[in-house]
Scaffold this active site. Structure first.
Site, PDB file in Angstrom:
ATOM      1  N   HIS A 752     -17.919   9.634   1.425  1.00  0.00           N
ATOM      2  CA  HIS A 752     -19.454   9.919   1.651  1.00  0.00           C
ATOM      3  C   HIS A 752     -19.813  10.268   3.055  1.00  0.00           C
ATOM      4  O   HIS A 752     -19.041   9.276   4.018  1.00  0.00           O
ATOM      5  CB  HIS A 752     -20.318   8.549   1.127  1.00  0.00           C
ATOM      6  N   LYS A 772     -25.646 -12.500   0.799  1.00  0.00           N
ATOM      7  CA  LYS A 772     -25.590 -13.724   0.167  1.00  0.00           C
ATOM      8  C   LYS A 772     -26.492 -14.841   0.886  1.00  0.00           C
ATOM      9  O   LYS A 772     -27.126 -15.545   0.194  1.00  0.00           O
ATOM     10  CB  LYS A 772     -24.178 -14.191   0.268  1.00  0.00           C
TER      11      LYS A 772
END
Length: 1093
Positions: A752, A772
């Site tokens: 990409h 997280k």
């Protein structure tokens, strides 16, 4: 990819050639390149200033901070430069983690100056515009310019001015230098825009009394703008990052990629490594690299690469053989593994691509066996069962260990198997075809009832469209819709993408929609017409418009545009679409749109309240409601992933292929997908993660959210912020791919365009850590993503947040005939057969001979005719004879009936085809058609044992003419030179001329009666051709006789004389001859006797 680094030399060439500024730019084009092959005497001749000035020398290989690394030689004469280079040229050095050979150097004039005369300038692109950075203290000790430098943001479509530069950037610059600096920075910014730079840094920029000097420069350009800037750029060589060699195989694949609509990428990391990959998909290729590195294979990973976008069998073969060639050059003590992986394809025919790989494996059977290669395969998508079957078969026939897995196996499980971290299961053989399409057993013509309750967001009344964008009362940007798609959504498809449209209609039908979601198509290259599609088992017509305005006027209920325009026209067509306020969602499928164009699209969309999905995307899907183009793959995958009805999980991904993998993972671990969007792999997608995550947060039917992020950019941090602020309260499972990037010694640009970290915060590792800490559910690796999703889902079910609905079988859809044939499920007699030519493959084939071989063999026109007419490779003399026949029959003047007719037609104003046909229609027994008849008559007489005299007497007794005997002008005393030329050739080259000799004996008898009863050119070619067919060794007697019988010989005259007829046509047109009228005095008017009395 889009942003690519260019060498300092290339960057300065662009600057010196195209910058427009009142500041005097000094030392223009005064640089010299040095490599190991450089002849310094010749270099000094080309650049005389090398002998007269003090010099600077430095490597030009994308190395940062060269001054601090001691890689800049300053204030040297040419001999000093040579001495300095002796210690460094072709020597290995270490820069950061990368080791590489110093190969390319740049010599420039030394510019004496003071520290206070050095400045720092940098321009770089962001989503909202381009930042200009300036610091009044440049040079090697500039330090953290992001913290120190003054910044000026030039928004998309905004203009820069010298006043704004002075005010925002030059507050600390010396007063006497402000005008020069302002003019230079404005000129530099315009150059940056015009040449499609994405990054341009000058450090230091030296300003002296006589002008400005660009000492050191680093730059990147948007490579996708090649079609716009080619004239200015020329042919650019993009150097590899320092520490990685530029391999010819990489250049070969890049060339294949440039010539293909598909995507083909290859980067060699360690050619001696034992782990090789051949992965389908830009996102999937990153995931496989991550998993290999997670399992300790980083030092043995040989390559990064991907193939996607439906490459042909031949393209996949070329790609695969390149990989196999590279991996079988050096043996490894532990053998090697090849991982042929991929997510579940949306539209690529897996069997077709695998057939290309299988061909390559067969070609490299011996070296693969010799190098102890094991192959692990995992793939899904259209016709994947057939692809897996042929892959498994080649393993059995070649003896190469090939382990094959489908969608029942987690995508990256084969990596653990290949690296010995998990056992290889013995799976039962997969189905041989994709056959999950059935006829509607109810027999009803109406759409079957919905298989499951619609999602909570579909509470609006039937026939009411999804809410459109609402204008801000303050006059600012328009607020975008929360619900993009509903069961009533109607779309227009830009481009003749019939397969994608049919896929959308099959999805609509299986979702129990009352009407198709595609209202119309726009295709500027044809006139308005209707295109036929299937709605279940019925055929319906969809209007196709040449103009967007007509489509919008006639379909006011449309609010979505799916844009399949090419990268060259996607920008214009998208901007045009946004002129129509009824459109609130646009999906842009094309990959390779220049970033500057994408940013303009984003700005316009934000102002108009339009949601952009893409570019470089497959689109998105809302189960039970609507799907964009090829999203979700074919109907078998729609059914397998339960995408025909809504679930409780919404996701957003960058990768289109990985979005389909998420459909699979979510369907196996939860009650299914509520909505999924692939925002696209470009650096600046039209909509970002938070645009969709916040929509999901506000949608009652969504109970949990999955985000598949990626290395590059900082959009994932906005999710962190929203979670911390309480804006997102629903559980978010998130994983950013690209964790392997931090383990590589040199920079790797993944599939990409946006998958490249420009700073530490953009790495996948940093983003996973931040997510997280913010409270998202982050697994340890992609391998565990499914488990994390299942854990959160099970918890929501236990809490009663999700109440799984009862499954009801979906309605069934007939399979298309073409796809059923592709899968081998049906057979049908062909409408007609052909055995001379095959144009279906990568290369045109004439009677089994590839067109490249036709030219290499130099068989000429005669040999080509032999292939197409006789299905044989004829001897050289036979090919020459055919060409001679065409030459002698090409024309016989304007007086013969065929040429006369052609001329009359041409003068009547008729076109070439009509005039040629008029002439050809005169060919028959009396004109030109004697070749076949002569061949038949003489052959029959000769084969029956008749003597020449007996043959002549019999024809006279039967009252028949001997075809091929007689000429109006030529005689035994005035021979036809065409016949003489052919006779000399035939007698010299043919193995036997029995029939010709027989015909010449007949000629002796006929000319004894009348001198013009000679064997004419038609008769000669007829009998000589029979001798050729019978004696050249390529035909049986029966085959030779059959070609005569079916009219092959007359074809010689027709083909040859067509050249002459065309010549007469062109001649008349060139001479501008008027309408022909036959003169009266050349017509005998004979009236009936009773009227003449």
């Amino acid at each position: 990819m889009s942003a690519k680094a260019i060498s300092e030399q290339t960057g300065k060439e662009f600057l010196y050639k195209y910058i427009c500024t009142s500041a005097a730019v000094q030392n223009r084009f005064r640089f010299a390149q040095v490599t190991a092959e450089t002849d310094f005497d010749r270099l000094a001749q080309d650049h005389p200033w090398l002998l007269t000035e003090k010099l600077v020398v430095k490597p030009d290989q994308l190395i940062k901070r060269r001054g601090k690394l001691g890689l800049v030689g300053v204030n040297l004469d040419l001999n000093g430069v040579k001495d300095w280079l002796k210690l460094r040229l072709q020597k290995e050095t270490t820069v950061g983690k990368a080791k590489g050979i110093l190969k390319n150097f740049l010599i420039e004039p030394f510019v004496p100056h003071k520290q206070e005369e050095e400045f720092y300038v940098c321009i770089y692109a962001t989503r909202e515009g381009d930042y200009v950075l300036f610091h009044h203290e440049g040079g090697v000790d500039v330090g953290d310019v992001d913290a120190k430098a003054q910044k000026l943001l030039i928004g998309v479509d905004e203009k820069i001015s010298e006043e704004s530069v002075k005010k925002a950037l030059l507050t600390h610059a010396a007063k006497d230098k402000k005008d020069v600096l302002a003019s230079f920075i404005v000129g530099l910014f315009k150059l940056y825009e015009d040449m499609f730079f994405t990054y341009l840094e000058i450090n230091p920029l030296v300003v002296l009394k006589d002008g400005v000097y660009v000492l050191d420069m680093a730059a990147k350009i948007d490579a996708t703008a090649d079609y716009i800037c080619k004239a200015k750029w020329g042919d650019i060589e993009f150097p590899p990052p320092f520490g990685r060699e530029a391999y010819p195989e990489e250049a070969y694949i890049a060339d294949l990629d440039a010539k293909s609509g598909a995507s083909l990428k290859l980067t060699l990391l360690n050619p001696k490594g034992r782990i090789w990959t051949m992965v389908a998909g830009g996102g999937a290729s990153v995931v496989y690299s991550d998993t290999i590195c997670d399992l300790g294979g980083v030092d043995e990973l040989a390559n990064y690469g991907e193939y996607s976008g439906a490459p042909s069998e031949q393209q996949t073969y070329d790609y695969a053989k390149t990989i196999l060639s590279l991996m079988t050059r050096e043996k490894h003590k532990d053998g090697k593994v090849l991982i042929i992986g991929g997510s579940i394809a949306n539209f690529t025919n897996v069997a077709a691509t695998f057939k290309g790989i299988v061909r390559a494996i067969k070609d490299y059977q011996e070296p693969l066996t010799e190098h102890g290669v094991q192959i692990f395969v995992r793939r899904g998508g259209p016709n994947y069962q057939e692809g897996l079957r042929v892959m498994g078969e080649v393993g059995k026939t070649t003896g190469i260990p090939i382990h094959v897995f489908g969608t029942e196996t987690h995508m990256t499980a084969i990596v653990g198997m290949a690296l010995g971290h998990r056992p290889i299961p013995n799976l039962p053989p997969v189905a041989a075809h994709t056959a999950n399409f059935l006829l509607n057993t109810s027999g009803a013509s109406s759409t079957p009832a919905s298989s499951r309750t619609s999602s909570f967001s579909e509470s609006q009344a039937k026939g009411v469209a999804a809410p459109s964008a609402v204008k801000s009362k303050m006059g600012g940007p328009v607020a975008k819709a929360t619900t993009l798609f509903s069961k009533q959504t109607k779309s227009i498809v830009w481009g003749m993408q019939t397969r994608a449209v049919q896929g959308m209609m099959d999805f609509d039908y299986v979702c129990s929609r009352s009407e198709p979601s595609v209202a119309a198509m726009v295709y500027p290259f044809t006139g308005d017409h209707k295109q036929k599609f299937y709605w279940g088992h019925k055929e319906i017509l969809v209007p196709v418009y040449k103009n967007m305005s007509d489509a919008m006027k006639k379909h006011p209920d449309v609010d979505v545009l799916i844009n399949f325009a090419s990268l060259r026209s996607a920008y214009d067509s998208t901007m045009e679409t946004m002129q129509y306020p009824q459109i609130h969602t646009i999906a842009i499928i094309a990959e390779g749109i220049p970033e500057a164009h994408t940013r303009k699209i984003i700005k316009a969309a934000d102002e108009k309240g339009v949601t952009i999905i893409g570019p470089a995307t497959v689109g998105g899907i809302k189960p039970g409601c609507f799907k964009i183009g090829n999203t979700g793959g074919m109907l078998d995958n729609i059914l397998a992933s339960k995408l025909y009805r809504p679930g409780s999980v919404a996701y957003v991904s960058r990768s289109g292929g990985m979005s389909n993998e998420l459909n699979n993972i979510i369907s196996r671990t939860t009650d299914g997908v509520f909505e999924g969007v692939a925002i696209g792999g470009d650096r600046y997608p039209g909509s970002v993660f938070t645009d969709h995550v916040l929509r999901y947060q506000d949608t009652p039917g969504v109970k949990m959210i999955v985000v598949l992020g990626e290395i590059g950019g900082t959009e994932e941090y906005k999710i962190c912020q929203a979670i911390k602020q309480g804006r997102i309260t629903k559980p978010v499972v998130c994983w950013c791919i690209g964790t392997c990037a931090t383990m590589f010694a040199s920079e790797v640009q993944f599939g990409h365009a946006g998958a490249c970290a420009n700073q530490a915060s953009e790495t996948a590792v940093a983003k996973n850590k931040a997510l997280k800490e913010a409270g998202a559910f982050v697994p340890k690796s992609f391998d565990e993503l499914g488990e994390a999703i299942k854990s959160v889902y099970d918890d929501l079910v236990a809490k009663g947040v999700i109440a799984p609905a009862e499954e009801v079988p979906p309605p069934t859809v007939p399979m298309d005939y073409s796809w059923a044939r592709e899968l081998g499920l049906i057979r049908k007699p062909a409408s007609f057969m052909t055995s001379i030519c095959d144009e279906r493959g990568q290369e045109l084939i004439y009677a089994g001979m590839p067109i490249t071989e036709v030219f290499k063999s130099e068989i000429g026109l005669g040999g080509t005719l032999g292939l197409l007419w006789f299905q044989r490779r004829l001897p050289r003399y036979a090919c020459q004879f055919i060409e001679m026949c065409l030459m002698v029959t090409a024309d016989h003047g304007p007086a013969v009936s065929g040429a006369h007719n052609t001329i009359v037609c041409a003068r009547a104003g008729k076109d070439l085809i009509s005039s040629l046909t008029s002439g050809l229609l005169t060919i028959g027994d009396r004109f030109g058609g004697a070749l076949d008849a002569a061949a038949k008559q003489f052959s029959k007489a000769f084969d029956s044992g008749m003597l020449p005299m007996e043959f002549v007497n019999k024809m006279k007794k039967d009252g028949k003419l001997i075809m091929g005997i007689g000429h109006r002008v030529k005689s035994i005393n005035n021979p036809d030179m065409r016949v003489q030329i052919l006779k000399d050739f035939v007698k010299q080259h043919f193995p036997s001329t029995q029939l010709l000799d027989y015909a010449l004996d007949v000629e002796k008898i006929t000319t004894s009666k009348k001198p013009n009863l000679i064997l004419n050119v038609d008769g000669f070619i007829g009998v000589a051709f029979v001798d050729l067919l019978r004696t050249c060794g390529g035909f049986t007697r029966d085959e030779a006789d059959e070609f005569v019988e079916i009219g092959a010989l007359n074809g010689i005259f027709v083909l040859g004389r067509s050249m002459g007829f065309i010549g007469h046509y062109l001649d008349q047109k060139r001479l501008k001859q008027g309408l022909y009228r036959h003169p009266w005095d050349d017509i005998s008017y004979v009236l009936p006797e009773h009227m003449s009395m």
